[in-house]
Design a protein around this motif. Structure first.
Motif, PDB file in Angstrom:
ATOM      1  N   ARG A 202       0.803  -1.219   0.000  1.00 54.96           N
ATOM      2  CA  ARG A 202       0.000   0.000   0.000  1.00 54.96           C
ATOM      3  C   ARG A 202       0.839   1.274   0.000  1.00 54.96           C
ATOM      4  NH1 ARG A 202      -4.134  -0.570   4.843  1.00 54.96           N
ATOM      5  NH2 ARG A 202      -4.810   1.438   3.957  1.00 54.96           N
ATOM      6  N   SER A 203       2.136   1.135  -0.088  1.00 55.23           N
ATOM      7  CA  SER A 203       3.018   2.308  -0.054  1.00 55.23           C
ATOM      8  C   SER A 203       3.294   2.824  -1.469  1.00 55.23           C
ATOM      9  CB  SER A 203       4.345   1.944   0.615  1.00 55.23           C
ATOM     10  OG  SER A 203       5.303   2.961   0.399  1.00 55.23           O
ATOM     11  N   PRO A 204       2.966   4.087  -1.766  1.00 55.24           N
ATOM     12  CA  PRO A 204       3.304   4.660  -3.087  1.00 55.24           C
ATOM     13  C   PRO A 204       4.797   4.619  -3.375  1.00 55.24           C
ATOM     14  CG  PRO A 204       1.706   6.039  -1.949  1.00 55.24           C
ATOM     15  CD  PRO A 204       2.172   5.026  -0.948  1.00 55.24           C
ATOM     16  N   LEU A 205       5.608   4.909  -2.359  1.00 55.83           N
ATOM     17  CA  LEU A 205       7.059   4.906  -2.572  1.00 55.83           C
ATOM     18  C   LEU A 205       7.553   3.504  -2.923  1.00 55.83           C
ATOM     19  CD1 LEU A 205       9.790   6.287  -2.581  1.00 55.83           C
ATOM     20  CD2 LEU A 205       9.896   5.988  -0.094  1.00 55.83           C
ATOM     21  N   ALA A 331      11.636  -7.025   2.861  1.00 57.35           N
ATOM     22  CA  ALA A 331      10.243  -6.941   2.412  1.00 57.35           C
ATOM     23  C   ALA A 331      10.120  -6.093   1.146  1.00 57.35           C
ATOM     24  CB  ALA A 331       9.372  -6.367   3.526  1.00 57.35           C
ATOM     25  N   LEU A 332      10.769  -4.926   1.128  1.00 54.51           N
ATOM     26  CA  LEU A 332      10.721  -4.077  -0.062  1.00 54.51           C
ATOM     27  C   LEU A 332      11.406  -4.772  -1.237  1.00 54.51           C
ATOM     28  CD1 LEU A 332      10.138  -1.443  -1.540  1.00 54.51           C
ATOM     29  CD2 LEU A 332      12.247  -0.492  -0.559  1.00 54.51           C
ATOM     30  N   SER A 333      12.539  -5.407  -0.965  1.00 54.65           N
ATOM     31  CA  SER A 333      13.257  -6.130  -2.016  1.00 54.65           C
ATOM     32  C   SER A 333      12.391  -7.239  -2.598  1.00 54.65           C
ATOM     33  CB  SER A 333      14.556  -6.707  -1.439  1.00 54.65           C
ATOM     34  OG  SER A 333      15.254  -7.462  -2.397  1.00 54.65           O
ATOM     35  N   ALA A 334      11.683  -7.966  -1.729  1.00 53.88           N
ATOM     36  CA  ALA A 334      10.825  -9.056  -2.200  1.00 53.88           C
ATOM     37  C   ALA A 334       9.709  -8.529  -3.084  1.00 53.88           C
ATOM     38  CB  ALA A 334      10.241  -9.809  -1.007  1.00 53.88           C
ATOM     39  N   MET A 335       9.050  -7.472  -2.656  1.00 52.63           N
ATOM     40  CA  MET A 335       7.955  -6.905  -3.442  1.00 52.63           C
ATOM     41  C   MET A 335       8.451  -6.398  -4.794  1.00 52.63           C
ATOM     42  SD  MET A 335       5.640  -3.571  -2.540  1.00 52.63           S
ATOM     43  CE  MET A 335       4.880  -2.612  -3.867  1.00 52.63           C
ATOM     44  N   VAL A 390       3.886   1.087   5.456  1.00 53.66           N
ATOM     45  CA  VAL A 390       2.810   0.316   4.840  1.00 53.66           C
ATOM     46  C   VAL A 390       1.813   1.233   4.156  1.00 53.66           C
ATOM     47  CG1 VAL A 390       0.850  -1.202   5.302  1.00 53.66           C
ATOM     48  CG2 VAL A 390       3.037  -1.615   6.420  1.00 53.66           C
ATOM     49  N   ALA A 391       1.517   2.380   4.777  1.00 55.35           N
ATOM     50  CA  ALA A 391       0.469   3.250   4.248  1.00 55.35           C
ATOM     51  C   ALA A 391       1.004   4.309   3.302  1.00 55.35           C
ATOM     52  CB  ALA A 391      -0.284   3.911   5.386  1.00 55.35           C
ATOM     53  N   ALA A 392       2.182   4.847   3.588  1.00 48.74           N
ATOM     54  CA  ALA A 392       2.681   5.966   2.794  1.00 48.74           C
ATOM     55  C   ALA A 392       4.170   6.120   3.048  1.00 48.74           C
ATOM     56  CB  ALA A 392       1.947   7.255   3.155  1.00 48.74           C
ATOM     57  N   TRP A 393       4.778   7.046   2.354  1.00 47.13           N
ATOM     58  CA  TRP A 393       6.192   7.310   2.619  1.00 47.13           C
ATOM     59  C   TRP A 393       6.315   8.454   3.594  1.00 47.13           C
ATOM     60  CZ3 TRP A 393       8.480  11.997   1.215  1.00 47.13           C
ATOM     61  CH2 TRP A 393       7.743  12.800   0.345  1.00 47.13           C
ATOM     62  N   THR A 394       7.367   8.384   4.424  1.00 44.35           N
ATOM     63  CA  THR A 394       7.594   9.378   5.461  1.00 44.35           C
ATOM     64  C   THR A 394       8.917  10.070   5.199  1.00 44.35           C
ATOM     65  OG1 THR A 394       6.440   7.992   7.049  1.00 44.35           O
ATOM     66  CG2 THR A 394       7.840   9.742   7.941  1.00 44.35           C
ATOM     67  N   PRO A 395       8.942  11.412   5.065  1.00 49.27           N
ATOM     68  CA  PRO A 395      10.200  12.104   4.811  1.00 49.27           C
ATOM     69  C   PRO A 395      11.210  11.873   5.928  1.00 49.27           C
ATOM     70  CG  PRO A 395       8.315  13.544   4.408  1.00 49.27           C
ATOM     71  CD  PRO A 395       7.791  12.317   5.096  1.00 49.27           C
ATOM     72  N   LEU A 396      12.467  11.732   5.532  1.00 49.37           N
ATOM     73  CA  LEU A 396      13.566  11.613   6.476  1.00 49.37           C
ATOM     74  C   LEU A 396      14.270  12.960   6.603  1.00 49.37           C
ATOM     75  CD1 LEU A 396      15.133   8.235   5.336  1.00 49.37           C
ATOM     76  CD2 LEU A 396      13.699   8.643   7.318  1.00 49.37           C
TER      77      LEU A 396
END
Length: 409
Positions: A202-205, A331-335, A390-396
């Motif tokens: 569900r994350s756009p990023l 997890a990101l790598s798998a997706m 999971v829901a969105a990206w968060t600025p660092l």
């Protein structure tokens, strides 16, 4: 401290060796397809499946690898994948076991692709790009050697089965170097327990990283499959076209070693990602529309190969840079790889179909240039200093685009 330094040295050596065997068992097949087809009586479609089946395995097993790592740990998962790869290479060379072995090879390499970024993120959080570039360069060098030596090895060893099966020896070396890590299970004094983060669907990023992964993989595998054919149809001799493919892989090695320096010096990866897409697009366009001489073709191939090498390191680095810990990285790598390699598997087939339908390379090359443009957009979005949730990206923080410990929670 000496014990820790020795352990880190062994991990680096193991990562580089896993990288070395992460593409060679696939690139060594292409030059021998004609021999395999003649020996086994394969159809053209079945011959094409030899290169497509590993990509499909990448897609499927990319989703399974994090689950295995969550149960037995990263180290043991990679050790199991190495053993599976050695077995798959041997089985692939046995009579009637070509497809079983090929599937096992693809499954093992899928685990490498997904889990290695997690190891790098966990053990070397301040050296992500350098180590990623190092094992990418090792992978590219050995892949080029595997492609170039496949036919001579088959002639010397007595057939394609021995030429392909011989790569199991290098895998066994990697297993031997990785053995000291196998004592670390899901939890130990040296390694914390492995958590399995949910896939960030569900994350756009995450989807932007996935789009970049898919398009760079598609462009790479299309070039590997069709570059020699395209050049031969434009009057370049077969031997010269083969060396041009080698030159493309060599240019990617230079990019593998150059990009980490750029990543450390820039605040984020937007310009680097867009730049590698531009190199791929311009190089592909040059292959079709520059005057067709060996010199112009070589220049276009070098630009394209450099862009592809840049894209690989940027993509693998994004898995770590856009996440906060090794479980999220896996997890990101798998997706990204599950979706990306599914897209990549379709690339050679669709480009070949466009070539047949249009009767020339103009339409397929134009389609690839358009893909490079979309890849630049995805790279610019995925290259922002942000972290996947999971829901969105968060600025660092502003400095988070650099490879510093501030990226960790």
């Amino acid at each position: 401290m000496p014990a820790r330094a020795n352990r880190n040295l062994l991990i680096v050596a193991g990562v580089l060796l896993v990288g070395a065997v992460g593409r060679a068992p696939i690139t060594s097949v292409g030059p021998l397809v004609a021999d395999i087809r003649h020996d086994l009586g394969l159809t053209s479609a079945a011959s094409g499946l030899l290169t497509t089946l590993p990509l499909l395995a990448f897609s499927v097993f990319s989703l399974i690898a994090p689950r295995i790592a969550g149960r037995i740990g990263l180290e043991r998962s990679l050790g199991l994948a190495l053993v599976l790869l050695a077995g798959g290479i041997v089985v692939r060379s046995l009579p009637t076991q070509l497809w079983t072995g090929t599937l096992a090879v693809g499954a093992a390499i899928a685990c490498f692709n997904v889990l290695l970024p997690g190891v790098v993120k966990r053990d070397f959080p301040d050296r992500v790009a350098q180590l990623t570039g190092g094992y990418s360069a090792t992978q590219s060098v050995v892949a080029a050697v595997a492609s170039g030596t496949a036919v001579p090895l088959a002639a010397m060893a007595g057939g394609w089965r021995y030429a392909l099966g011989g790569w199991a020896l290098l895998v066994l070396v990697a297993v031997a170097v990785w053995v000291p890590q196998l004592r670390h299970g899901p939890a130990s004094a040296a390694r914390p327990a492995v958590r399995r983060a949910p896939l960030p669907w569900r994350s756009p990023l995450a989807w932007q990283v996935t789009a970049f992964m898919g398009m760079q993989s598609l462009c790479f595998y299309v070039l590997v499959a069709w570059l020699p054919t395209l050049e031969r149809e434009h009057g370049i001799a077969a031997a010269v076209a083969g060396w041009h493919l080698f030159a493309s892989l060599a240019a990617s090695v230079v990019a593998n070693l150059t990009v980490p320096v750029l990543i450390r010096r820039l605040p984020d990866q937007r310009l680097i990602g867009a730049g590698c897409a531009a190199c791929i697009g311009l190089g592909i366009a040059g292959l079709q529309w520059l005057p067709w001489t060996a010199g112009y073709a070589l220049a276009a191939v070098l630009v394209t190969g450099f862009g592809a090498g840049m894209a690989l390191v940027v993509c693998l680095s994004l898995f770590s840079l856009r996440t906060r810990d090794d479980s999220q990285t896996a997890a990101l790598s798998a997706m990204a790889q599950a979706v990306g390699y599914l897209l990549a598997a379709s690339g050679p087939v669709l480009i070949g179909a466009l070539r047949d339908l249009s009767g020339s390379w103009t339409v397929p090359v134009a389609a690839l240039c358009a893909m490079a443009g979309l890849m630049a957009v995805a790279a610019f979005l995925a290259g922002r200093s942000a972290t996947v949730t999971v829901a969105a990206w968060t600025p660092l923080p502003e400095t988070s685009g650099r490879l510093q410990s501030s990226e960790r929670p």
